[in-house]
Design an enzyme around this catalytic site. Structure first.
Site, PDB file in Angstrom:
ATOM      1  N   PRO A   1       0.810  -1.223   0.000  1.00 30.23           N
ATOM      2  CA  PRO A   1       0.000   0.000   0.000  1.00 30.23           C
ATOM      3  C   PRO A   1       0.840   1.269   0.000  1.00 30.23           C
ATOM      4  O   PRO A   1       1.841   1.375   0.715  1.00 30.23           O
ATOM      5  CB  PRO A   1      -0.805  -0.146   1.293  1.00 30.23           C
ATOM      6  CG  PRO A   1      -0.971  -1.610   1.432  1.00 30.23           C
ATOM      7  CD  PRO A   1       0.321  -2.210   0.962  1.00 30.23           C
ATOM      8  N   CYS A   2       0.404   2.226  -0.814  1.00 26.50           N
ATOM      9  CA  CYS A   2       1.258   3.376  -1.124  1.00 26.50           C
ATOM     10  C   CYS A   2       0.705   4.698  -0.630  1.00 26.50           C
ATOM     11  O   CYS A   2       1.302   5.737  -0.897  1.00 26.50           O
ATOM     12  CB  CYS A   2       1.461   3.460  -2.632  1.00 26.50           C
ATOM     13  SG  CYS A   2      -0.064   3.755  -3.559  1.00 26.50           S
ATOM     14  N   GLN A   3      -0.416   4.688   0.084  1.00 24.56           N
ATOM     15  CA  GLN A   3      -1.021   5.971   0.434  1.00 24.56           C
ATOM     16  C   GLN A   3      -0.058   6.862   1.202  1.00 24.56           C
ATOM     17  O   GLN A   3      -0.041   8.073   1.032  1.00 24.56           O
ATOM     18  CB  GLN A   3      -2.299   5.751   1.252  1.00 24.56           C
ATOM     19  CG  GLN A   3      -3.440   5.163   0.448  1.00 24.56           C
ATOM     20  CD  GLN A   3      -3.452   3.643   0.505  1.00 24.56           C
ATOM     21  OE1 GLN A   3      -2.434   3.018   0.816  1.00 24.56           O
ATOM     22  NE2 GLN A   3      -4.583   3.045   0.215  1.00 24.56           N
TER      23      GLN A   3
ATOM     24  N   PHE B   1       3.100   6.960   0.851  1.00 17.51           N
ATOM     25  CA  PHE B   1       4.198   7.348  -0.014  1.00 17.51           C
ATOM     26  C   PHE B   1       3.770   8.295  -1.131  1.00 17.51           C
ATOM     27  O   PHE B   1       4.583   9.003  -1.707  1.00 17.51           O
ATOM     28  CB  PHE B   1       4.823   6.110  -0.684  1.00 17.51           C
ATOM     29  CG  PHE B   1       5.427   5.124   0.272  1.00 17.51           C
ATOM     30  CD1 PHE B   1       6.368   5.515   1.209  1.00 17.51           C
ATOM     31  CD2 PHE B   1       5.055   3.791   0.233  1.00 17.51           C
ATOM     32  CE1 PHE B   1       6.933   4.598   2.085  1.00 17.51           C
ATOM     33  CE2 PHE B   1       5.620   2.867   1.101  1.00 17.51           C
ATOM     34  CZ  PHE B   1       6.559   3.266   2.030  1.00 17.51           C
TER      35      PHE B   1
END
Length: 311
Positions: free
Chosen positions: A70-72, A74
């Protein structure tokens, strides 16, 4: 090769690996609508459960472990991003699985923003953690438009090859460019991608070909900028949540937002890939996905490594 997929979402990365000839034998995600989408299109091998609660012993052995953690925390779309964001530590679950399963190879992907978080130190720590597992690790910032996806979407693709194999992954050469050359086609435009897609306000047989009635307001902010039909689309985002408030690209005609099906096309999903859930949920699934066409280009390079490792 056999593949274990973490943080699988609606299955964009897994679809690309499947199209390249690999077999995904186990997958996992926490978002129920995405898991139902995955099951409908790719199979029942996905587990709906928090990765924190899944023991490594219950995950099958595989040749490759893949995951878009999950990249939220970043993402450059998250103006409040910070190196202490708890969501940034989910990659440690991927570290745990790789350490226990010892696959030949792994692939981890994330957004461009991961490169600059903490002035670059966060990303260096991530690479160091992967290398400490005994893998030759490299990375590349890749633009999906360079591989035939009708969207300018940058992803950081990290590849690991187990040290004892003495092999090196070679990233795929671009097949497309902003301007056509002897070696590359011109980037695929939105207009080209939408050829043959019917008007959603007229009778049609396409699934998910519906759009939000939220009024367009071209104010220069994300999701509120005109789309040039003669160029690839800007990045499809997952900003917002399944209950509403997601950022959806406007249609090039400037009269409405893109339908879920049109967004999926911008992400290079095939027309028969059905998504489960309401408009906001489906848009979130699409925005979180890796474009299958980019995933396939990356996955095909593993075929060469497999041949070399079998010699």
């Amino acid at each position: 090769m056999t593949v274990v997929s973490l943080f699988s979402g609606a299955g964009g990365l897994d679809l690309g690996f499947t199209q390249a000839g690999h077999q995904v034998i186990w997958a996992n995600d926490l978002f129920e609508d995405a898991v139902n989408t995955y099951r409908m299109n790719l199979g029942d091998h996905i587990v709906l459960q928090n990765i924190y609660d899944i023991p490594s012993e219950s995950i099958p052995d595989a040749d490759i472990v893949i995951g878009g953690f999950p990249c939220q925390g970043f993402s450059v779309a998250n103006t409040g991003r910070h190196e202490d964001d708890e969501r940034n530590k989910l990659y440690l679950q991927m570290i745990r699985v790789i350490k226990h399963k010892r696959p030949r190879f792994f692939l981890a992907e994330n957004v461009k923003g991961i490169l600059s978080l903490g002035k670059g130190q966060v990303f260096q720590n991530i690479l160091s953690d992967f290398r400490s597992l005994g893998y030759n690790v490299q990375f590349r910032l890749m633009n999906a438009a360079d591989y035939g996806v009708p969207q300018k979407r940058y992803r950081v693709v990290i590849i690991g090859v187990r040290n004892d194999l003495h092999l090196r992954y070679v990233y795929p050469d671009p097949t497309h460019a902003e301007h056509a050359t002897v070696f590359c086609h011109q980037w695929v435009s939105v207009a080209e991608a939408f050829e043959g897609i019917p008007n959603p306000d007229e009778p049609n047989n396409l699934s998910n070909h519906v759009y939000s009635k939220y009024k367009l307001n071209f104010n220069g902010y994300l999701g509120h900028r005109p789309i040039d039909p003669n160029k690839p689309a800007p990045t499809v985002t997952a900003r917002g949540d399944s209950r509403g408030g997601v950022v959806i690209l406007p249609h090039p005609n400037g009269l409405r937002r893109m339908t879920c099906r049109e967004l999926a096309t911008i992400q290079s999903f095939p027309l028969d890939y059905h998504f489960v859930g309401g408009i906001s949920s489906v848009c979130r699934q699409i925005g979180n996905a890796v474009p299958p066409m980019l995933a396939k280009a990356v996955a095909e390079q593993f075929n060469h490594l497999y041949q070399q490792s079998e010699c």
